[in-house]
Design a protein around this motif. Sequence first.
Motif, PDB file in Angstrom:
ATOM      1  N   LYS A 176       0.837  -1.194   0.000  1.00 57.94           N
ATOM      2  CA  LYS A 176       0.000   0.000   0.000  1.00 57.94           C
ATOM      3  C   LYS A 176       0.871   1.243   0.000  1.00 57.94           C
ATOM      4  N   SER A 177       0.363   2.288  -0.550  1.00 61.63           N
ATOM      5  CA  SER A 177       1.076   3.551  -0.587  1.00 61.63           C
ATOM      6  C   SER A 177       1.397   4.020   0.834  1.00 61.63           C
ATOM      7  N   GLY A 178       2.619   4.463   1.029  1.00 61.53           N
ATOM      8  CA  GLY A 178       3.038   4.945   2.333  1.00 61.53           C
ATOM      9  C   GLY A 178       3.810   3.932   3.159  1.00 61.53           C
ATOM     10  N   THR A 179       3.778   2.687   2.755  1.00 62.07           N
ATOM     11  CA  THR A 179       4.515   1.664   3.500  1.00 62.07           C
ATOM     12  C   THR A 179       5.933   1.534   2.954  1.00 62.07           C
ATOM     13  N   SER A 180       6.773   0.824   3.703  1.00 64.98           N
ATOM     14  CA  SER A 180       8.157   0.594   3.285  1.00 64.98           C
ATOM     15  C   SER A 180       8.341  -0.859   2.874  1.00 64.98           C
ATOM     16  N   VAL A 181       9.198  -1.054   1.918  1.00 66.99           N
ATOM     17  CA  VAL A 181       9.447  -2.391   1.385  1.00 66.99           C
ATOM     18  C   VAL A 181      10.948  -2.640   1.333  1.00 66.99           C
ATOM     19  N   LYS A 182      11.356  -3.806   1.813  1.00 69.45           N
ATOM     20  CA  LYS A 182      12.788  -4.157   1.783  1.00 69.45           C
ATOM     21  C   LYS A 182      13.012  -5.272   0.777  1.00 69.45           C
ATOM     22  N   ILE A 183      14.022  -5.095  -0.057  1.00 70.12           N
ATOM     23  CA  ILE A 183      14.406  -6.098  -1.058  1.00 70.12           C
ATOM     24  C   ILE A 183      15.817  -6.569  -0.733  1.00 70.12           C
ATOM     25  N   GLU A 184      15.994  -7.888  -0.691  1.00 67.21           N
ATOM     26  CA  GLU A 184      17.307  -8.457  -0.383  1.00 67.21           C
ATOM     27  C   GLU A 184      17.994  -8.961  -1.650  1.00 67.21           C
ATOM     28  N   CYS A 185      19.288  -8.792  -1.683  1.00 58.91           N
ATOM     29  CA  CYS A 185      20.113  -9.269  -2.791  1.00 58.91           C
ATOM     30  C   CYS A 185      21.280 -10.047  -2.202  1.00 58.91           C
ATOM     31  N   ARG A 186      21.434 -11.291  -2.626  1.00 61.13           N
ATOM     32  CA  ARG A 186      22.495 -12.137  -2.088  1.00 61.13           C
ATOM     33  C   ARG A 186      23.356 -12.726  -3.202  1.00 61.13           C
ATOM     34  N   SER A 187      24.655 -12.732  -2.973  1.00 56.99           N
ATOM     35  CA  SER A 187      25.558 -13.473  -3.848  1.00 56.99           C
ATOM     36  C   SER A 187      25.731 -14.843  -3.195  1.00 56.99           C
ATOM     37  N   LEU A 188      25.378 -15.890  -3.922  1.00 56.03           N
ATOM     38  CA  LEU A 188      25.276 -17.219  -3.308  1.00 56.03           C
ATOM     39  C   LEU A 188      26.578 -18.003  -3.281  1.00 56.03           C
ATOM     40  N   ASP A 189      27.440 -17.794  -4.238  1.00 52.44           N
ATOM     41  CA  ASP A 189      28.635 -18.621  -4.301  1.00 52.44           C
ATOM     42  C   ASP A 189      29.903 -17.791  -4.489  1.00 52.44           C
ATOM     43  N   PHE A 190      29.830 -16.519  -4.137  1.00 48.20           N
ATOM     44  CA  PHE A 190      31.029 -15.690  -4.194  1.00 48.20           C
ATOM     45  C   PHE A 190      30.830 -14.495  -3.263  1.00 48.20           C
ATOM     46  N   GLN A 191      31.918 -13.853  -2.945  1.00 48.62           N
ATOM     47  CA  GLN A 191      31.858 -12.669  -2.097  1.00 48.62           C
ATOM     48  C   GLN A 191      31.866 -11.421  -2.964  1.00 48.62           C
ATOM     49  N   ALA A 192      30.858 -10.611  -2.788  1.00 49.21           N
ATOM     50  CA  ALA A 192      30.670  -9.437  -3.630  1.00 49.21           C
ATOM     51  C   ALA A 192      31.102  -8.186  -2.874  1.00 49.21           C
ATOM     52  N   THR A 193      32.229  -7.655  -3.257  1.00 46.80           N
ATOM     53  CA  THR A 193      32.672  -6.421  -2.614  1.00 46.80           C
ATOM     54  C   THR A 193      31.880  -5.225  -3.116  1.00 46.80           C
ATOM     55  N   THR A 194      31.353  -5.332  -4.313  1.00 47.98           N
ATOM     56  CA  THR A 194      30.578  -4.234  -4.891  1.00 47.98           C
ATOM     57  C   THR A 194      29.240  -4.769  -5.400  1.00 47.98           C
ATOM     58  N   MET A 195      28.203  -4.063  -5.034  1.00 43.69           N
ATOM     59  CA  MET A 195      26.874  -4.399  -5.532  1.00 43.69           C
ATOM     60  C   MET A 195      26.242  -3.159  -6.131  1.00 43.69           C
ATOM     61  N   PHE A 196      25.400  -3.373  -7.115  1.00 46.57           N
ATOM     62  CA  PHE A 196      24.725  -2.281  -7.820  1.00 46.57           C
ATOM     63  C   PHE A 196      23.216  -2.520  -7.799  1.00 46.57           C
ATOM     64  N   TRP A 197      22.485  -1.437  -7.713  1.00 40.62           N
ATOM     65  CA  TRP A 197      21.025  -1.517  -7.793  1.00 40.62           C
ATOM     66  C   TRP A 197      20.542  -0.740  -9.013  1.00 40.62           C
ATOM     67  N   TYR A 198      19.689  -1.407  -9.775  1.00 41.56           N
ATOM     68  CA  TYR A 198      19.089  -0.806 -10.965  1.00 41.56           C
ATOM     69  C   TYR A 198      17.571  -0.852 -10.818  1.00 41.56           C
ATOM     70  N   ARG A 199      16.888  -0.010 -11.576  1.00 46.72           N
ATOM     71  CA  ARG A 199      15.450  -0.178 -11.714  1.00 46.72           C
ATOM     72  C   ARG A 199      15.093  -0.045 -13.196  1.00 46.72           C
ATOM     73  N   GLN A 200      13.986  -0.658 -13.519  1.00 46.62           N
ATOM     74  CA  GLN A 200      13.583  -0.724 -14.912  1.00 46.62           C
ATOM     75  C   GLN A 200      12.078  -0.520 -15.008  1.00 46.62           C
ATOM     76  N   PHE A 201      11.690   0.530 -15.712  1.00 46.89           N
ATOM     77  CA  PHE A 201      10.279   0.784 -15.963  1.00 46.89           C
ATOM     78  C   PHE A 201       9.876   0.051 -17.237  1.00 46.89           C
ATOM     79  N   PRO A 202       8.574  -0.206 -17.396  1.00 47.66           N
ATOM     80  CA  PRO A 202       8.114  -0.990 -18.553  1.00 47.66           C
ATOM     81  C   PRO A 202       8.640  -0.455 -19.874  1.00 47.66           C
ATOM     82  N   LYS A 203       9.146  -1.369 -20.686  1.00 51.31           N
ATOM     83  CA  LYS A 203       9.646  -1.081 -22.033  1.00 51.31           C
ATOM     84  C   LYS A 203      10.813  -0.105 -22.050  1.00 51.31           C
ATOM     85  N   GLN A 204      11.488   0.020 -20.920  1.00 56.26           N
ATOM     86  CA  GLN A 204      12.683   0.849 -20.874  1.00 56.26           C
ATOM     87  C   GLN A 204      13.889   0.003 -20.477  1.00 56.26           C
ATOM     88  N   SER A 205      15.056   0.600 -20.589  1.00 57.84           N
ATOM     89  CA  SER A 205      16.273  -0.107 -20.234  1.00 57.84           C
ATOM     90  C   SER A 205      16.533   0.001 -18.734  1.00 57.84           C
TER      91      SER A 205
END
Lengths: 116, 112
Positions: free
Chosen positions: A14-43
Amino acid sequence: GAVVSQHPSWVICKSGTSVKIECRSLDFQATTMFWYRQFPKQSLMLMATSNEGSKATYEQGVEKDKFLINHASLTLSTLTVTSAHPEDSSFYICSAREGGGGNEQFFGPGTRLTVL
Amino acid sequence: DAKTTQPPSMDCAEGRAANLPCNHSTISGNEYVYWYRQIHSQGPQYIIHGLKNNETNEMASLIITEDRKSSTLILPHATLRDTAVYYCIVSYRYSGNTPLVFGKGTRLSVIA
């Protein structure tokens, strides 16, 4: 290739609430992580870059107080969308790169966020 | 901004080779050419990368011109599951904080 997971794969909130998204590297250690977002039909658009134990670096136009990123360990980064609004509805994708810098960037399967 | 130019869409008959072109005329000497693809509603999948020489792996071949200003990704025997958006990206390899920047890519449709 290296595996990156995301959780949840989709979320509706619902609008106004907070949402947490987790990202895990399963078989390696990631010193750097990146977050992207993608809207419909866009890059993919880069939102932020995070290094383990450091504050994230946000791209111009991305509100750091709204999109909280925590990279507390070498295998986990989280993105929290605070006070979500319908315009935040998007496909959020994380990516991880193994330490050393010479390795490829591997992507998670993405999280579909829908804000009502 | 993305430093590559790709056709917006292409069609390919199933079983035939799919040749996806990419122009990167401003590529610098230390930048690599990367190819990723994104199947609908999934995260991008790494395909291949190269610097100067042609490269081949189990998924595809990458042909880079001698002047490095353009390249071609070749899927030797396209299947319906190869239908996706293909992204050509140039980037420095040995820079851990440098993210991949995505352009608009080429939407490949493999037709039965």
